[in-house]
Enzyme design. Structure first.
Site, PDB file in Angstrom:
ATOM      1  N   LYS A  96       3.315 -20.712  63.670  1.00  0.00           N
ATOM      2  CA  LYS A  96       2.635 -20.403  62.400  1.00  0.00           C
ATOM      3  C   LYS A  96       1.783 -21.614  62.065  1.00  0.00           C
ATOM      4  O   LYS A  96       2.298 -22.702  61.796  1.00  0.00           O
ATOM      5  CB  LYS A  96       3.642 -20.128  61.290  1.00  0.00           C
ATOM      6  CG  LYS A  96       2.934 -19.682  60.025  1.00  0.00           C
ATOM      7  CD  LYS A  96       3.904 -18.974  59.125  1.00  0.00           C
ATOM      8  CE  LYS A  96       4.198 -19.760  57.881  1.00  0.00           C
ATOM      9  NZ  LYS A  96       3.032 -20.000  57.042  1.00  0.00           N
ATOM     10  N   GLY A 157       4.462 -21.230  46.710  1.00  0.00           N
ATOM     11  CA  GLY A 157       5.419 -21.629  45.679  1.00  0.00           C
ATOM     12  C   GLY A 157       5.048 -21.232  44.254  1.00  0.00           C
ATOM     13  O   GLY A 157       5.804 -21.505  43.329  1.00  0.00           O
ATOM     14  N   ALA A 184       2.939 -16.233  51.429  1.00  0.00           N
ATOM     15  CA  ALA A 184       2.878 -17.251  50.373  1.00  0.00           C
ATOM     16  C   ALA A 184       2.451 -16.694  49.013  1.00  0.00           C
ATOM     17  O   ALA A 184       1.560 -15.856  48.913  1.00  0.00           O
ATOM     18  CB  ALA A 184       1.935 -18.389  50.743  1.00  0.00           C
ATOM     19  N   GLY A 185       3.151 -17.186  48.004  1.00  0.00           N
ATOM     20  CA  GLY A 185       2.778 -16.853  46.629  1.00  0.00           C
ATOM     21  C   GLY A 185       3.426 -15.598  46.078  1.00  0.00           C
ATOM     22  O   GLY A 185       3.199 -15.228  44.932  1.00  0.00           O
ATOM     23  N   ASN A 206       9.310 -17.280  50.969  1.00  0.00           N
ATOM     24  CA  ASN A 206      10.376 -18.274  51.008  1.00  0.00           C
ATOM     25  C   ASN A 206      10.898 -18.576  49.600  1.00  0.00           C
ATOM     26  O   ASN A 206      12.022 -18.257  49.235  1.00  0.00           O
ATOM     27  CB  ASN A 206       9.836 -19.549  51.689  1.00  0.00           C
ATOM     28  CG  ASN A 206      10.902 -20.560  52.011  1.00  0.00           C
ATOM     29  OD1 ASN A 206      10.724 -21.364  52.915  1.00  0.00           O
ATOM     30  ND2 ASN A 206      12.035 -20.584  51.341  1.00  0.00           N
ATOM     31  N   THR A 207      10.008 -19.163  48.768  1.00  0.00           N
ATOM     32  CA  THR A 207      10.445 -19.649  47.463  1.00  0.00           C
ATOM     33  C   THR A 207      11.120 -18.567  46.621  1.00  0.00           C
ATOM     34  O   THR A 207      12.136 -18.833  45.971  1.00  0.00           O
ATOM     35  CB  THR A 207       9.225 -20.213  46.690  1.00  0.00           C
ATOM     36  OG1 THR A 207       8.557 -21.150  47.535  1.00  0.00           O
ATOM     37  CG2 THR A 207       9.642 -20.896  45.411  1.00  0.00           C
TER      38      THR A 207
HETATM   39  C1  LIG Z   1       2.766 -21.035  54.071  1.00  0.00           C
HETATM   40  C2  LIG Z   1       4.153 -21.097  54.482  1.00  0.00           C
HETATM   41  O1  LIG Z   1       4.576 -21.903  55.258  1.00  0.00           O
HETATM   42  C3  LIG Z   1       5.048 -20.118  53.933  1.00  0.00           C
HETATM   43  O2  LIG Z   1       6.181 -19.974  54.681  1.00  0.00           O
HETATM   44  C4  LIG Z   1       5.335 -20.452  52.557  1.00  0.00           C
HETATM   45  O3  LIG Z   1       6.234 -21.501  52.449  1.00  0.00           O
HETATM   46  C5  LIG Z   1       5.804 -19.278  51.853  1.00  0.00           C
HETATM   47  O4  LIG Z   1       5.318 -19.376  50.591  1.00  0.00           O
HETATM   48  P1  LIG Z   1       6.253 -19.069  49.352  1.00  0.00           P
HETATM   49  O5  LIG Z   1       7.278 -20.149  49.356  1.00  0.00           O
HETATM   50  O6  LIG Z   1       5.308 -19.116  48.205  1.00  0.00           O
HETATM   51  O7  LIG Z   1       6.841 -17.737  49.582  1.00  0.00           O
END
Ligand SMILES: CC(=O)[C@@H](O)[C@H](O)COP(=O)(O)O
Length: 259
Positions: A96, A157, A184-185, A206-207
């Site tokens: 990635k 995040g 992300a987001g 993730n977050t």
């Molecule tokens: C861009 C990346 O590495 C993703 O794995 C990111 O960390 C996920 O973003 P969120 O934490 O906002 O879901």
């Protein structure tokens, strides 16, 4: 089942492995989410020092597809070096690719991303580039040999969800044969549902799970949300209309298609 870079998967949810309250909660969350692909950051663990090896071993032992990432890289050169290290450490050609261009919103650097993607595709990697929703950049990445793109929903995040649905819809419409994963987001399960309803192949987050008050329960919620979005897309949603159309049965005509 669906195919991601020639591997058959059941789940359309990809999960990050950072920021969980504990390794045990991370493992329970992954299990609850049904995710079969989990990302792992190398650079943040300082691979040169050997730090992180226990964590990586633990992840490897879960029997999932690991997707190493180049999080924390700000240049094409450092992303390429990290990718090469990841290939050795995790015995996978998946990467990635993340090259950050701006520290304010962690926005990807499109120029360095493209440069690194070209180089890594040339070296036999399956490159999953983390990119913005810019259509021209997406097309260039495809020309460089990327079969999968990971446009952001919002900055990492932030949990803001799909801030530019128009841009994401354009990508889907213009790149029908490319695997598109919103990355992300994403903040809530409904954001993930929306991405799948738009025709995105999967979501990566993730977050939203790791930092939830109850990560395991949130992981279950995302699992259900992704399945719902995919099913809804397959089922063919009704078109949006400006004018009302009565949905209550007309006397003598209980079914729409009955003559
Ligand atoms: C861009 C990346 O590495 C993703 O794995 C990111 O960390 C996920 O973003 P969120 O934490 O906002 O879901």
């Amino acid at each position: 089942m669906w195919s991601l870079a020639d591997r058959e998967l059941g789940s359309r949810l990809l999960l990050g492995s950072a920021q969980y309250p504990s390794p045990a909660i991370m493992e329970q969350s992954i299990a609850a989410s049904g995710a079969e692909v989990v990302t792992v950051a190398l650079r943040r663990q300082q691979p040169e020092t050997g730090a992180g090896r226990d964590f990586w071993q633990r992840l490897k032992s879960l029997g999932l597809h690991l997707l190493p990432n180049t999080a924390g890289c700000h240049t094409a050169k450092s992303a390429i070096t990290t990718a090469l290290m990841a290939r050795e450490l995790f015995d996978t050609h998946w990467i990635k690719l993340e090259v950050i261009g701006d520290d304010y919103n962690l926005q990807p650097d499109p120029f360095a991303l493209l440069e690194a993607a070209r180089e890594l595709v040339g070296q036999g990697f399956e490159v999953f580039p983390y990119c913005t929703d810019d259509l021209v950049l997406a097309e260039r990445l495809v020309q460089a040999g990327c079969r999968i793109l990971m446009p952001w929903a919002a900055p990492i995040g932030t949990g803001r969800g799909l801030v530019n649905p128009y841009g994401l819809r354009c990508l889907r419409a213009r790149l029908p044969d490319i695997t598109l994963i919103v990355d992300a987001g994403i903040g809530t399960p409904s954001h993930a549902t929306r991405a799948l309803e738009m025709g995105y192949d999967a979501v990566l987050l993730n977050t939203a799970v790791a930092q939830a008050e109850d990560p395991v329960m949130m992981a279950r919620a995302f699992r259900a949300a992704v399945e719902a979005g995919y099913l809804a897309r397959q089922a063919g949603p009704v078109p949006r209309r400006e004018l009302a159309v009565a949905s209550t049965p007309v006397v003598g005509k209980p079914f729409w298609h009955e003559s």
